[in-house]
Design a protein around this motif. Structure first.
Motif, PDB file in Angstrom:
ATOM      1  N   GLY A 161       5.706  34.629  25.512  1.00 34.83           N
ATOM      2  CA  GLY A 161       5.879  36.029  25.860  1.00 34.83           C
ATOM      3  C   GLY A 161       4.599  36.836  25.908  1.00 34.83           C
ATOM      4  N   LEU A 162       3.583  36.427  25.118  1.00 27.75           N
ATOM      5  CA  LEU A 162       2.390  37.249  24.974  1.00 27.75           C
ATOM      6  C   LEU A 162       1.111  36.594  25.483  1.00 27.75           C
ATOM      7  CD1 LEU A 162       3.033  38.683  21.378  1.00 27.75           C
ATOM      8  CD2 LEU A 162       3.519  39.770  23.573  1.00 27.75           C
ATOM      9  N   GLY A 163       1.118  35.283  25.685  1.00 29.04           N
ATOM     10  CA  GLY A 163      -0.090  34.584  26.104  1.00 29.04           C
ATOM     11  C   GLY A 163      -0.556  34.999  27.486  1.00 29.04           C
ATOM     12  N   ASP A 164      -1.861  35.191  27.642  1.00 29.61           N
ATOM     13  CA  ASP A 164      -2.404  35.596  28.940  1.00 29.61           C
ATOM     14  C   ASP A 164      -2.184  34.542  30.014  1.00 29.61           C
ATOM     15  OD1 ASP A 164      -3.255  38.054  28.053  1.00 29.61           O
ATOM     16  OD2 ASP A 164      -5.298  37.390  27.609  1.00 29.61           O
ATOM     17  N   ASP A 165      -2.069  33.275  29.601  1.00 24.92           N
ATOM     18  CA  ASP A 165      -1.835  32.215  30.580  1.00 24.92           C
ATOM     19  C   ASP A 165      -0.345  31.973  30.815  1.00 24.92           C
ATOM     20  OD1 ASP A 165      -1.434  31.270  28.005  1.00 24.92           O
ATOM     21  OD2 ASP A 165      -2.097  29.231  28.472  1.00 24.92           O
ATOM     22  N   ARG A 166       0.485  32.796  30.161  1.00 28.87           N
ATOM     23  CA  ARG A 166       1.939  32.691  30.363  1.00 28.87           C
ATOM     24  C   ARG A 166       2.423  34.043  30.910  1.00 28.87           C
ATOM     25  NH1 ARG A 166       3.458  28.346  26.887  1.00 28.87           N
ATOM     26  NH2 ARG A 166       5.506  28.272  27.875  1.00 28.87           N
ATOM     27  N   LEU A 167       3.341  34.711  30.182  1.00 32.68           N
ATOM     28  CA  LEU A 167       3.901  35.961  30.699  1.00 32.68           C
ATOM     29  C   LEU A 167       3.171  37.212  30.230  1.00 32.68           C
ATOM     30  CD1 LEU A 167       7.751  35.367  30.354  1.00 32.68           C
ATOM     31  CD2 LEU A 167       6.204  34.614  32.161  1.00 32.68           C
ATOM     32  N   GLY A 168       2.287  37.070  29.245  1.00 38.20           N
ATOM     33  CA  GLY A 168       1.706  38.223  28.575  1.00 38.20           C
ATOM     34  C   GLY A 168       1.088  39.257  29.481  1.00 38.20           C
ATOM     35  N   ARG A 169       0.314  38.847  30.479  1.00 39.65           N
ATOM     36  CA  ARG A 169      -0.391  39.823  31.310  1.00 39.65           C
ATOM     37  C   ARG A 169       0.490  40.435  32.393  1.00 39.65           C
ATOM     38  NH1 ARG A 169      -2.762  37.211  35.988  1.00 39.65           N
ATOM     39  NH2 ARG A 169      -2.339  34.962  35.971  1.00 39.65           N
ATOM     40  N   PHE A 170       1.750  40.049  32.450  1.00 42.08           N
ATOM     41  CA  PHE A 170       2.641  40.572  33.484  1.00 42.08           C
ATOM     42  C   PHE A 170       3.585  41.666  32.976  1.00 42.08           C
ATOM     43  CE2 PHE A 170       1.332  36.416  34.992  1.00 42.08           C
ATOM     44  CZ  PHE A 170       0.987  36.689  36.296  1.00 42.08           C
ATOM     45  N   TRP A 171       3.515  41.966  31.684  1.00 43.69           N
ATOM     46  CA  TRP A 171       4.354  43.059  31.169  1.00 43.69           C
ATOM     47  C   TRP A 171       3.896  44.392  31.742  1.00 43.69           C
ATOM     48  CZ3 TRP A 171       8.756  42.202  28.778  1.00 43.69           C
ATOM     49  CH2 TRP A 171       8.931  41.025  28.027  1.00 43.69           C
ATOM     50  N   ASP A 172       4.832  45.273  32.026  1.00 44.64           N
ATOM     51  CA  ASP A 172       4.477  46.648  32.343  1.00 44.64           C
ATOM     52  C   ASP A 172       3.826  47.281  31.112  1.00 44.64           C
ATOM     53  OD1 ASP A 172       5.353  47.067  35.059  1.00 44.64           O
ATOM     54  OD2 ASP A 172       7.400  46.862  34.320  1.00 44.64           O
ATOM     55  N   ARG A 173       2.976  48.252  31.350  1.00 44.36           N
ATOM     56  CA  ARG A 173       2.266  48.906  30.256  1.00 44.36           C
ATOM     57  C   ARG A 173       3.242  49.515  29.255  1.00 44.36           C
ATOM     58  NH1 ARG A 173      -2.038  53.936  30.895  1.00 44.36           N
ATOM     59  NH2 ARG A 173      -2.614  54.070  28.686  1.00 44.36           N
ATOM     60  N   GLY A 174       3.004  49.280  27.978  1.00 39.35           N
ATOM     61  CA  GLY A 174       3.841  49.835  26.922  1.00 39.35           C
ATOM     62  C   GLY A 174       4.458  48.793  26.023  1.00 39.35           C
ATOM     63  N   THR A 243       9.199  40.892  32.599  1.00 46.01           N
ATOM     64  CA  THR A 243       7.923  40.238  32.891  1.00 46.01           C
ATOM     65  C   THR A 243       8.107  38.928  33.652  1.00 46.01           C
ATOM     66  OG1 THR A 243       5.834  39.497  31.919  1.00 46.01           O
ATOM     67  CG2 THR A 243       7.818  38.985  30.699  1.00 46.01           C
ATOM     68  N   LEU A 244       9.259  38.297  33.481  1.00 46.86           N
ATOM     69  CA  LEU A 244       9.528  37.044  34.198  1.00 46.86           C
ATOM     70  C   LEU A 244       9.596  37.306  35.703  1.00 46.86           C
ATOM     71  CD1 LEU A 244      10.234  33.989  33.856  1.00 46.86           C
ATOM     72  CD2 LEU A 244      12.635  34.681  33.840  1.00 46.86           C
ATOM     73  N   THR A 245      10.207  38.429  36.085  1.00 47.30           N
ATOM     74  CA  THR A 245      10.279  38.798  37.496  1.00 47.30           C
ATOM     75  C   THR A 245       8.884  38.968  38.084  1.00 47.30           C
ATOM     76  OG1 THR A 245      12.394  39.929  37.133  1.00 47.30           O
ATOM     77  CG2 THR A 245      11.165  40.521  39.114  1.00 47.30           C
ATOM     78  N   LEU A 246       7.997  39.639  37.347  1.00 49.37           N
ATOM     79  CA  LEU A 246       6.642  39.876  37.835  1.00 49.37           C
ATOM     80  C   LEU A 246       5.822  38.588  37.867  1.00 49.37           C
ATOM     81  CD1 LEU A 246       5.942  43.243  35.971  1.00 49.37           C
ATOM     82  CD2 LEU A 246       6.601  42.912  38.347  1.00 49.37           C
ATOM     83  N   TYR A 247       6.034  37.718  36.885  1.00 47.16           N
ATOM     84  CA  TYR A 247       5.335  36.434  36.841  1.00 47.16           C
ATOM     85  C   TYR A 247       5.661  35.610  38.086  1.00 47.16           C
ATOM     86  CZ  TYR A 247       4.203  31.684  35.218  1.00 47.16           C
ATOM     87  OH  TYR A 247       3.717  30.404  35.106  1.00 47.16           O
ATOM     88  N   HIS A 248       6.939  35.529  38.409  1.00 47.04           N
ATOM     89  CA  HIS A 248       7.337  34.692  39.545  1.00 47.04           C
ATOM     90  C   HIS A 248       7.118  35.378  40.894  1.00 47.04           C
ATOM     91  CE1 HIS A 248       8.583  31.074  37.599  1.00 47.04           C
ATOM     92  NE2 HIS A 248       9.256  31.761  36.698  1.00 47.04           N
ATOM     93  N   ARG A 254       6.251  28.121  41.215  1.00 48.22           N
ATOM     94  CA  ARG A 254       6.311  27.467  39.907  1.00 48.22           C
ATOM     95  C   ARG A 254       7.752  27.362  39.401  1.00 48.22           C
ATOM     96  NH1 ARG A 254       1.113  29.810  36.438  1.00 48.22           N
ATOM     97  NH2 ARG A 254      -0.486  29.091  37.925  1.00 48.22           N
ATOM     98  N   GLU A 255       7.965  26.370  38.536  1.00 49.20           N
ATOM     99  CA  GLU A 255       9.259  26.229  37.862  1.00 49.20           C
ATOM    100  C   GLU A 255       9.554  27.499  37.076  1.00 49.20           C
ATOM    101  OE1 GLU A 255      11.391  23.449  34.409  1.00 49.20           O
ATOM    102  OE2 GLU A 255       9.220  23.387  34.708  1.00 49.20           O
ATOM    103  N   ASN A 256      10.829  27.865  36.997  1.00 46.48           N
ATOM    104  CA  ASN A 256      11.212  29.036  36.229  1.00 46.48           C
ATOM    105  C   ASN A 256      10.661  28.917  34.803  1.00 46.48           C
ATOM    106  OD1 ASN A 256      13.110  30.589  34.315  1.00 46.48           O
ATOM    107  ND2 ASN A 256      13.512  31.463  36.323  1.00 46.48           N
ATOM    108  N   ALA A 257       9.861  29.911  34.400  1.00 46.37           N
ATOM    109  CA  ALA A 257       9.163  29.841  33.117  1.00 46.37           C
ATOM    110  C   ALA A 257      10.125  29.870  31.933  1.00 46.37           C
ATOM    111  CB  ALA A 257       8.168  30.989  33.012  1.00 46.37           C
TER     112      ALA A 257
END
Length: 296
Positions: A161-174, A243-248, A254-257
């Motif tokens: 959820g928080l890793g920059d190489d995973r979903l972390g950088r895709f969260w909306d601010r806040g 964040t999953l929506t933004l990641y994909h 990529r495979e669904n994270a």
């Protein structure tokens, strides 16, 4: 919050697969509301950032009138479809509730949504609309949990959820405001002299807690949610993360994270049964306070 306002985001999936709040939570809030003033009113409750109305739907038995507000027309449409009680839903930003009169609300609630707000603007608006005897209840769950039987999975889900190489950088601010236990709100209410501030956390796994500067109350049991899950239910919950929506959107090939991390955690746990019941302690925060006018 931009992702939830996107018409392509599945509000119905959110409504179906997000955790429900404990039935006792409303009573916990009302007990605080009336602790120092047994005559404190219950005419109007407003649930801001109501989303699909998951928590708002628990309020009508306790209040004469309930309003749910959100900036997402898509989420409010889903809320109205699920509506079985007389809740009024209004499309409005939480920092600008201009349709509400000054000092008109008995109880304002924010269920896992306050981290998306402009904190100072929201605090000012909440102070405007709450009655002097009113109560503000901000609460939420981080989405992370302690796997009691499989503690090796704690790190996996947080890195997911928080890793920059995973979903972390895709969260909306806040998002960081929630992950850090709403300490920013605690500080804002203290600066603005809101009385009776109580910030409860459970369990003691939230990042940076317990804070020495803004000490929380460490609860021995959850106040907010008792989300019983299997691997299958956990997967459905992870699929609702914005964040999953933004990641994909960036990595459509990529495979669904969420599918991948469930498989990773099951392998770490040595589990092969998607319907295995999991013993989990969900990270949660409950922040309660009264507006400054109470002791003016």
């Amino acid at each position: 919050m931009a992702t939830y306002s996107n018409p392509k985001y599945s509000a119905d999936n959110y409504q179906a697969n997000r955790p429900r709040y404990k039935e006792s939570l409303v009573n916990t809030i009302l007990a605080y509301h009336r602790r120092d003033n047994p005559a404190a009113g219950a005419e109007l409750a407003v649930d801001v950032a109501t989303g699909t109305g998951i928590f708002a739907q628990q309020l009508p038995p306790h209040f004469a009138k309930v309003i749910g507000t959100d900036i997402s027309a898509t989420m409010l449409e889903s809320a109205r479809k699920a509506e079985r009680q007389s809740i009024e839903y209004v499309e409005a930003p939480s920092e600008n509730l201009e349709f509400l009169a000054d000092h008109s609300i008995d109880v304002m609630t924010v269920a896992t949504g306050a981290h998306w707000f402009d904190i100072e603007k929201f605090v000012s608006e909440a102070q405007r609309v709450l009655k002097p005897s009113g109560t503000l209840a901000i609460f939420g769950y981080t989405g992370f949990a302690h796997f009691v039987d499989y503690p090796q999975c704690d790190k996996i889900i947080k890195e997911y959820g928080l890793g920059d190489d995973r979903l972390g950088r895709f969260w909306d601010r806040g998002r960081e405001v929630l992950v850090e236990g709403y300490r920013n709100y605690h500080a804002a209410f203290a600066r603005n002299a809101w009385p009776g501030i109580e910030r409860h956390i459970y369990p003691n796994t939230i990042e940076g807690e317990p804070s020495a500067e803004l000490p929380p109350i460490l609860d021995s049991e959850p106040n907010i949610m008792d989300f019983q899950v299997t691997w299958r239910v956990l997967r459905a919950f992870l699929l609702t993360w914005s964040t999953l929506t933004l990641y994909h959107k960036q990595y459509p090939e990529r495979e669904n994270a969420a599918e991948a991390v469930i498989r990773e955690m099951m392998a770490a746990a040595g589990s092969t049964d998607m319907d295995e019941k999991l013993n989990m302690q969900w990270e949660e925060i409950l922040l309660l306070c009264h507006p400054p006018q109470l002791h003016a």
